[in-house]
Write a protein that holds these residues in place. Structure first.
Motif, PDB file in Angstrom:
ATOM      1  N   GLY A  50       0.965  -1.377  -0.185  1.00  0.00           N
ATOM      2  CA  GLY A  50       0.017  -0.247   0.214  1.00  0.00           C
ATOM      3  C   GLY A  50       0.754   1.118   0.195  1.00  0.00           C
ATOM      4  O   GLY A  50      -0.039   1.873  -0.296  1.00  0.00           O
ATOM      5  N   MET A  51       2.127   1.221   0.040  1.00  0.00           N
ATOM      6  CA  MET A  51       2.978   1.828   0.494  1.00  0.00           C
ATOM      7  C   MET A  51       3.090   3.165  -0.630  1.00  0.00           C
ATOM      8  O   MET A  51       3.391   4.403  -1.506  1.00  0.00           O
ATOM      9  N   ALA A  58       1.991  11.567  -2.081  1.00  0.00           N
ATOM     10  CA  ALA A  58       2.604  12.563  -1.680  1.00  0.00           C
ATOM     11  C   ALA A  58       3.179  13.624  -2.543  1.00  0.00           C
ATOM     12  O   ALA A  58       4.037  14.722  -2.618  1.00  0.00           O
ATOM     13  N   ALA A  59       3.389  12.407  -3.256  1.00  0.00           N
ATOM     14  CA  ALA A  59       4.133  13.136  -4.794  1.00  0.00           C
ATOM     15  C   ALA A  59       3.208  13.981  -5.039  1.00  0.00           C
ATOM     16  O   ALA A  59       3.591  15.149  -5.764  1.00  0.00           O
ATOM     17  N   ILE A  74       3.468  16.769   4.164  1.00  0.00           N
ATOM     18  CA  ILE A  74       4.336  15.576   3.716  1.00  0.00           C
ATOM     19  C   ILE A  74       4.534  14.060   4.181  1.00  0.00           C
ATOM     20  O   ILE A  74       4.583  13.144   4.603  1.00  0.00           O
ATOM     21  N   ILE A  75       5.383  15.052   4.847  1.00  0.00           N
ATOM     22  CA  ILE A  75       6.212  14.447   5.995  1.00  0.00           C
ATOM     23  C   ILE A  75       5.350  13.437   6.564  1.00  0.00           C
ATOM     24  O   ILE A  75       5.355  12.355   7.102  1.00  0.00           O
ATOM     25  N   ASP A  76       4.768  14.224   7.154  1.00  0.00           N
ATOM     26  CA  ASP A  76       3.725  13.541   8.557  1.00  0.00           C
ATOM     27  C   ASP A  76       2.319  12.417   7.311  1.00  0.00           C
ATOM     28  O   ASP A  76       2.514  11.731   8.300  1.00  0.00           O
ATOM     29  N   HIS A  82       3.034   5.059   6.762  1.00  0.00           N
ATOM     30  CA  HIS A  82       3.593   4.070   6.681  1.00  0.00           C
ATOM     31  C   HIS A  82       3.241   3.586   8.113  1.00  0.00           C
ATOM     32  O   HIS A  82       3.532   1.968   8.291  1.00  0.00           O
ATOM     33  N   THR A  83       3.127   4.117   9.746  1.00  0.00           N
ATOM     34  CA  THR A  83       2.683   3.530  10.393  1.00  0.00           C
ATOM     35  C   THR A  83       1.659   2.667  10.657  1.00  0.00           C
ATOM     36  O   THR A  83       1.583   0.897  10.670  1.00  0.00           O
ATOM     37  N   ASP A  84       0.694   3.140   9.976  1.00  0.00           N
ATOM     38  CA  ASP A  84      -0.341   2.824   9.741  1.00  0.00           C
ATOM     39  C   ASP A  84      -0.730   1.320   9.277  1.00  0.00           C
ATOM     40  O   ASP A  84      -0.565  -0.353   9.536  1.00  0.00           O
TER      41      ASP A  84
END
Length: 92
Positions: A50-51, A58-59, A74-76, A82-84
């Motif tokens: 899913g990433m 994000a792009a 975007i970083i957040d 990623h964490t989820d």
């Protein structure tokens, strides 16, 4: 159907009919550096499923706004997704 099925080959592995650019580069590298090896660092080894969709979003966010505030958003966004996704992958 994934891209490999549609193309009939895996992009970095030899095919009966063609050699991909990636395979050609690996052979060239091996001719100069015989101890080199291929390890798929990105695709599904370290990134949860899913990433790639998250990277795409994000792009798009970055293309729309390159301000410092947007960069932090975007970083957040990347960290949270990623964490989820990583946590969800650990549950299966």
């Amino acid at each position: 159907m994934n891209v490999c099925e549609a193309a009939g080959e895996i992009s970095t592995l030899p095919s009966e009919t063609t050699k991909s650019y990636g395979m050609q580069m690996m052979e060239e590298m091996e001719s100069h550096f015989p101890n080199v090896f291929y390890d798929n660092l990105w695709d599904r080894k370290y990134m949860p499923s899913g990433m790639w969709n998250v990277f795409q979003v994000a792009a798009g966010m970055f293309c729309e706004d390159q301000s410092d505030d947007s960069k932090q958003e975007i970083i957040d966004y990347l960290k949270e997704n990623h964490t989820d996704l990583y946590e969800a992958a650990q549950e299966t």
